[in-house]
Design an enzyme around this catalytic site. Structure first.
Site, PDB file in Angstrom:
ATOM      1  N   HIS A  63      46.038 -87.631  16.894  1.00  0.00           N
ATOM      2  CA  HIS A  63      45.337 -86.749  15.944  1.00  0.00           C
ATOM      3  C   HIS A  63      43.879 -86.606  16.340  1.00  0.00           C
ATOM      4  O   HIS A  63      43.213 -85.657  15.959  1.00  0.00           O
ATOM      5  CB  HIS A  63      45.461 -87.290  14.512  1.00  0.00           C
ATOM      6  CG  HIS A  63      44.686 -88.546  14.272  1.00  0.00           C
ATOM      7  ND1 HIS A  63      45.087 -89.766  14.765  1.00  0.00           N
ATOM      8  CD2 HIS A  63      43.514 -88.778  13.625  1.00  0.00           C
ATOM      9  CE1 HIS A  63      44.202 -90.686  14.427  1.00  0.00           C
ATOM     10  NE2 HIS A  63      43.239 -90.116  13.734  1.00  0.00           N
ATOM     11  N   LYS A  68      42.879 -94.658  22.210  1.00  0.00           N
ATOM     12  CA  LYS A  68      42.144 -95.828  22.695  1.00  0.00           C
ATOM     13  C   LYS A  68      42.915 -97.080  22.370  1.00  0.00           C
ATOM     14  O   LYS A  68      43.500 -97.191  21.284  1.00  0.00           O
ATOM     15  CB  LYS A  68      40.791 -95.854  21.951  1.00  0.00           C
ATOM     16  CG  LYS A  68      39.824 -96.884  22.415  1.00  0.00           C
ATOM     17  CD  LYS A  68      38.909 -96.329  23.473  1.00  0.00           C
ATOM     18  CE  LYS A  68      38.075 -97.396  24.140  1.00  0.00           C
ATOM     19  NZ  LYS A  68      38.830 -98.253  25.065  1.00  0.00           N
ATOM     20  N   LYS A  92      43.138 -98.969  12.933  1.00  0.00           N
ATOM     21  CA  LYS A  92      41.859 -99.663  13.136  1.00  0.00           C
ATOM     22  C   LYS A  92      40.730 -98.658  13.375  1.00  0.00           C
ATOM     23  O   LYS A  92      39.682 -98.722  12.734  1.00  0.00           O
ATOM     24  CB  LYS A  92      42.021-100.579  14.364  1.00  0.00           C
ATOM     25  CG  LYS A  92      40.958-101.610  14.547  1.00  0.00           C
ATOM     26  CD  LYS A  92      41.243-102.461  15.794  1.00  0.00           C
ATOM     27  CE  LYS A  92      42.568-103.192  15.726  1.00  0.00           C
ATOM     28  NZ  LYS A  92      42.784-104.115  16.860  1.00  0.00           N
ATOM     29  N   ASP A  97      35.957 -95.737  11.263  1.00  0.00           N
ATOM     30  CA  ASP A  97      35.367 -94.438  11.609  1.00  0.00           C
ATOM     31  C   ASP A  97      34.990 -94.316  13.090  1.00  0.00           C
ATOM     32  O   ASP A  97      33.873 -93.935  13.441  1.00  0.00           O
ATOM     33  CB  ASP A  97      34.132 -94.157  10.733  1.00  0.00           C
ATOM     34  CG  ASP A  97      34.516 -93.966   9.280  1.00  0.00           C
ATOM     35  OD1 ASP A  97      35.601 -93.406   9.014  1.00  0.00           O
ATOM     36  OD2 ASP A  97      33.757 -94.408   8.404  1.00  0.00           O
ATOM     37  N   LYS A 104      48.064 -98.232  23.400  1.00  0.00           N
ATOM     38  CA  LYS A 104      48.136 -99.614  23.897  1.00  0.00           C
ATOM     39  C   LYS A 104      48.946 -99.640  25.177  1.00  0.00           C
ATOM     40  O   LYS A 104      49.885 -98.852  25.342  1.00  0.00           O
ATOM     41  CB  LYS A 104      48.816-100.518  22.873  1.00  0.00           C
ATOM     42  CG  LYS A 104      48.478-101.978  23.056  1.00  0.00           C
ATOM     43  CD  LYS A 104      47.079-102.253  22.550  1.00  0.00           C
ATOM     44  CE  LYS A 104      46.716-103.706  22.544  1.00  0.00           C
ATOM     45  NZ  LYS A 104      45.497-103.915  21.742  1.00  0.00           N
ATOM     46  N   SER A 359      33.464-100.698  22.376  1.00  0.00           N
ATOM     47  CA  SER A 359      34.063 -99.836  23.405  1.00  0.00           C
ATOM     48  C   SER A 359      33.654 -98.380  23.170  1.00  0.00           C
ATOM     49  O   SER A 359      33.405 -97.625  24.111  1.00  0.00           O
ATOM     50  CB  SER A 359      35.589 -99.934  23.372  1.00  0.00           C
ATOM     51  OG  SER A 359      36.029-101.035  24.120  1.00  0.00           O
TER      52      SER A 359
HETATM   53  P1  NAD Z   1      42.875-113.850  26.067  1.00  0.00           P
HETATM   54  O1  NAD Z   1      43.938-113.734  27.080  1.00  0.00           O
HETATM   55  O2  NAD Z   1      41.449-113.806  26.497  1.00  0.00           O
HETATM   56  O3  NAD Z   1      43.045-115.203  25.225  1.00  0.00           O
HETATM   57  C1  NAD Z   1      44.199-115.586  24.546  1.00  0.00           C
HETATM   58  C2  NAD Z   1      44.262-117.115  24.551  1.00  0.00           C
HETATM   59  O4  NAD Z   1      45.309-117.538  23.681  1.00  0.00           O
HETATM   60  C3  NAD Z   1      44.557-117.688  25.935  1.00  0.00           C
HETATM   61  O5  NAD Z   1      43.595-118.681  26.231  1.00  0.00           O
HETATM   62  C4  NAD Z   1      45.969-118.278  25.772  1.00  0.00           C
HETATM   63  O6  NAD Z   1      46.191-119.421  26.588  1.00  0.00           O
HETATM   64  C5  NAD Z   1      45.982-118.631  24.305  1.00  0.00           C
HETATM   65  N1  NAD Z   1      47.324-118.763  23.734  1.00  0.00           N
HETATM   66  C6  NAD Z   1      48.423-118.021  24.004  1.00  0.00           C
HETATM   67  N2  NAD Z   1      49.465-118.424  23.264  1.00  0.00           N
HETATM   68  C7  NAD Z   1      49.019-119.457  22.508  1.00  0.00           C
HETATM   69  C8  NAD Z   1      49.610-120.314  21.539  1.00  0.00           C
HETATM   70  N3  NAD Z   1      50.883-120.172  21.183  1.00  0.00           N
HETATM   71  N4  NAD Z   1      48.843-121.275  20.967  1.00  0.00           N
HETATM   72  C9  NAD Z   1      47.553-121.427  21.299  1.00  0.00           C
HETATM   73  N5  NAD Z   1      46.917-120.640  22.206  1.00  0.00           N
HETATM   74  C10 NAD Z   1      47.651-119.683  22.808  1.00  0.00           C
HETATM   75  O7  NAD Z   1      43.193-112.703  25.004  1.00  0.00           O
HETATM   76  P2  NAD Z   1      42.198-112.055  23.954  1.00  0.00           P
HETATM   77  O8  NAD Z   1      41.579-110.868  24.555  1.00  0.00           O
HETATM   78  O9  NAD Z   1      41.349-113.119  23.352  1.00  0.00           O
HETATM   79  O10 NAD Z   1      43.241-111.518  22.876  1.00  0.00           O
HETATM   80  C11 NAD Z   1      43.795-112.373  21.890  1.00  0.00           C
HETATM   81  C12 NAD Z   1      44.328-111.529  20.750  1.00  0.00           C
HETATM   82  O11 NAD Z   1      43.257-110.716  20.209  1.00  0.00           O
HETATM   83  C13 NAD Z   1      45.435-110.532  21.097  1.00  0.00           C
HETATM   84  O12 NAD Z   1      46.286-110.387  19.989  1.00  0.00           O
HETATM   85  C14 NAD Z   1      44.683-109.232  21.332  1.00  0.00           C
HETATM   86  O13 NAD Z   1      45.491-108.092  21.150  1.00  0.00           O
HETATM   87  C15 NAD Z   1      43.629-109.360  20.235  1.00  0.00           C
HETATM   88  N6  NAD Z   1      42.435-108.533  20.436  1.00  0.00           N
HETATM   89  C16 NAD Z   1      41.681-108.643  21.568  1.00  0.00           C
HETATM   90  C17 NAD Z   1      40.537-107.868  21.701  1.00  0.00           C
HETATM   91  C18 NAD Z   1      39.604-107.986  22.882  1.00  0.00           C
HETATM   92  O14 NAD Z   1      38.534-107.342  22.861  1.00  0.00           O
HETATM   93  N7  NAD Z   1      39.909-108.757  23.897  1.00  0.00           N
HETATM   94  C19 NAD Z   1      40.194-106.944  20.696  1.00  0.00           C
HETATM   95  C20 NAD Z   1      40.974-106.866  19.555  1.00  0.00           C
HETATM   96  C21 NAD Z   1      42.093-107.668  19.438  1.00  0.00           C
END
Ligand code: NAD
Length: 466
Positions: A63, A68, A92, A97, A104, A359
């Site tokens: 939309h 992103k 989100k 906004d 994804k 971002s």
């Molecule tokens: P990342 O890979 O940097 O870190 C994830 C960490 O979680 C790793 O260190 C991994 O070993 C650990 N992990 C995995 N399974 C686990 C478990 N069962 N128990 C304990 N630790 C565990 O990833 P991230 O970028 O920090 O993303 C984490 C979450 O946040 C995801 O759901 C992602 O979609 C969400 N997210 C990330 C961002 C971003 O900017 N990176 C933004 C919004 C949402």
């Protein structure tokens, strides 16, 4: 049994939809995932063997363009997962906004089994596939870091895209890039910083805290964090700087606990040096990682992956507040059980929106080709110095150099990024909080209803074509 992720998002959508007043057909159009590209491509491994890699990119809602959303490496990745995560991105962006649709991407691999050179080949080939199918570009679809990916992968994406599709705005095809490749200061820690701002907002509402049996403010709140990656580490760091006490951290291999509080930077260094979070000096080891979720605490921050708090362990969760750092860490069943018990859940589509917010700033920077602060910083400083000088002349008082520097300092890129992020998180929380009160629903339903209404408004204003 945990129901599929997209079906869980559907349940949240269904709970919020009646509060929007939108017609059924339009709600259905907002709910469905617009398109998914499922690809398989060959990887030549370092030993010369060929392996077939499976990957996806989902565009939940176009939309607004570009769509992103992050791009992850995860063995658990599936079409259902990318569709669900793309849907979350739609809601989100609308909620805070940000003028993007939701997308994804995922590559189904266990990153630790591949060398850096193999990861580079996978990332470049994935980018190539996206470009060939028109699933990547500054005005089309703009990925960002997510689980298992970071600035390095984003640099490979922009380099590959620029080679295949050169142009003035090519750097805007992806965000979360290193600074020297068109990135923006503050992006790496943005999700954690946003989470901190969001929880600070939640804890500052005295009435809500009293209902939970807690004092207002973050100060002294006991926090358990799951996942010490990008989101978990920076969230824990900012929460501790803001006065909270990090009493436990969980990683894959186990968890550590200390009532006195853990030094988050030292824990990360210890894990890097020893290969495990366990054995951190002064902390108690919990060999079963998931046990940390059930520890007594004020705030639980799941920041690893989806489906961590489920119908199976929800009854044993003792946190008063759950701050969703990860996307989808609490299943719909667990959400119902916990909210029935009065636990406050600050939902993912709001709480981890800091990443996409910064971002968005990076994308604007790429398209405008100028660093934030470059034009105005010096002018602001000169103006303030002239005002200080006028005050000195009028009062006869001379300011010392430190006061002069502090008062006159103009805004740099990082100052502006953090200010924009803080404003975004505070404004959105106020909106969600108000909607929750008006509609008498929990924060998640309030956030979804606001987001759905905003997307619906776009369709209604523009009409559906062709
Ligand atoms: P990342 O890979 O940097 O870190 C994830 C960490 O979680 C790793 O260190 C991994 O070993 C650990 N992990 C995995 N399974 C686990 C478990 N069962 N128990 C304990 N630790 C565990 O990833 P991230 O970028 O920090 O993303 C984490 C979450 O946040 C995801 O759901 C992602 O979609 C969400 N997210 C990330 C961002 C971003 O900017 N990176 C933004 C919004 C949402």
């Amino acid at each position: 049994m945990v129901i599929p992720f997209f079906a869980q998002i559907d349940r949240y959508f269904a709970a919020a939809a009646p509060h929007t007043g939108l017609p059924a057909g339009l709600l259905e159009q907002i709910r469905v995932c617009n398109s998914v590209y499922h690809m398989s491509f060959p990887l030549e491994r370092d030993d010369g063997t060929i392996e077939v890699i499976e990957a996806w990119r989902a565009q939940h809602s176009a939309h607004k363009l570009p769509v992103k959303g992050g791009f992850r490496f995860a063995l658990e990745a599936s079409e259902d997962e990318v569709k669900a995560l793309a849907a979350l991105m739609t809601y989100k962006c609308a909620l805070v906004d940000i003028p993007f649709g939701g997308g994804k991407g995922a590559v189904r691999i266990d990153r630790s089994r591949y060398s850096d050179a193999e990861i580079r080949r996978i990332t470049r080939r994935y980018t190539f596939e996206l470009v060939m199918k028109n699933f990547l570009g500054p005005g089309l679809d703009v990925p960002a870091p997510d689980y298992g990916t970071g600035p390095q992968e984003m640099a490979w994406i922009v380099d590959t895209y620029s080679a295949l599709s050169p142009g003035l705005d090519a750097a805007g095809c992806v965000t979360g890039k290193p600074i020297e490749h068109g990135g923006i200061r503050g992006r790496v820690e943005a999700t954690g910083r946003g989470l901190y701002y969001g929880l600070r907002e939640a804890c500052d509402r005295a009435e809500d805290m009293r209902r939970l049996g807690l004092e207002p403010g973050l100060d002294g709140k006991r926090v358990v964090v799951q996942g010490l990656g990008n989101v978990g580490y920076h969230s824990a760091r900012f929460l501790a700087e803001g006065g909270a006490v990090i009493t436990a951290i969980a990683e894959y291999e186990g968890a550590i606990q200390s009532d006195q509080g853990l030094d988050v930077g030292a824990v990360r260094q210890h894990r890097r040096d020893s290969g495990s979070i366990l054995g951190f000096p002064g902390a108690r080891d919990l060999p079963v990682s998931a046990d940390a979720l059930e520890l007594d605490c004020d705030i639980l921050v799941p920041a690893a992956l989806e489906n961590q708090v489920t119908g199976d362990n929800a009854q044993r969760i003792r946190a008063r507040i759950i701050g969703e750092g990860a996307n989808g860490p609490v299943t719909a069943d667990a959400h119902e059980e916990l909210t029935r018990r009065g636990v406050m859940i600050v939902p993912d589509l709001y709480l981890n929106a800091g990443g996409v917010t910064v971002s968005y700033f990076e994308w604007i920077k790429n398209l405008s080709h100028v660093r934030f602060g470059r034009m105005g910083k010096r002018f602001e400083e000169d103006t303030r110095l002239r005002i200080l000088q006028a005050v000195e002349e009028a009062t006869g008082h001379t300011f010392d150099d430190a006061t002069r520097r502090r008062t006159a300092a103009g805004a740099s890129e990082i100052d502006l990024v953090n200010s924009g992020l803080g404003e975004t998180m505070a404004t959105a929380y106020e909106e969600i909080h108000q909607a929750a009160r008006q509609k008498d629903v929990d924060l998640r339903a309030a956030a979804y209803s606001l987001a759905i209404s905003k997307v619906g408004q776009i369709y209604q204003d523009r009409g559906i074509f062709p």
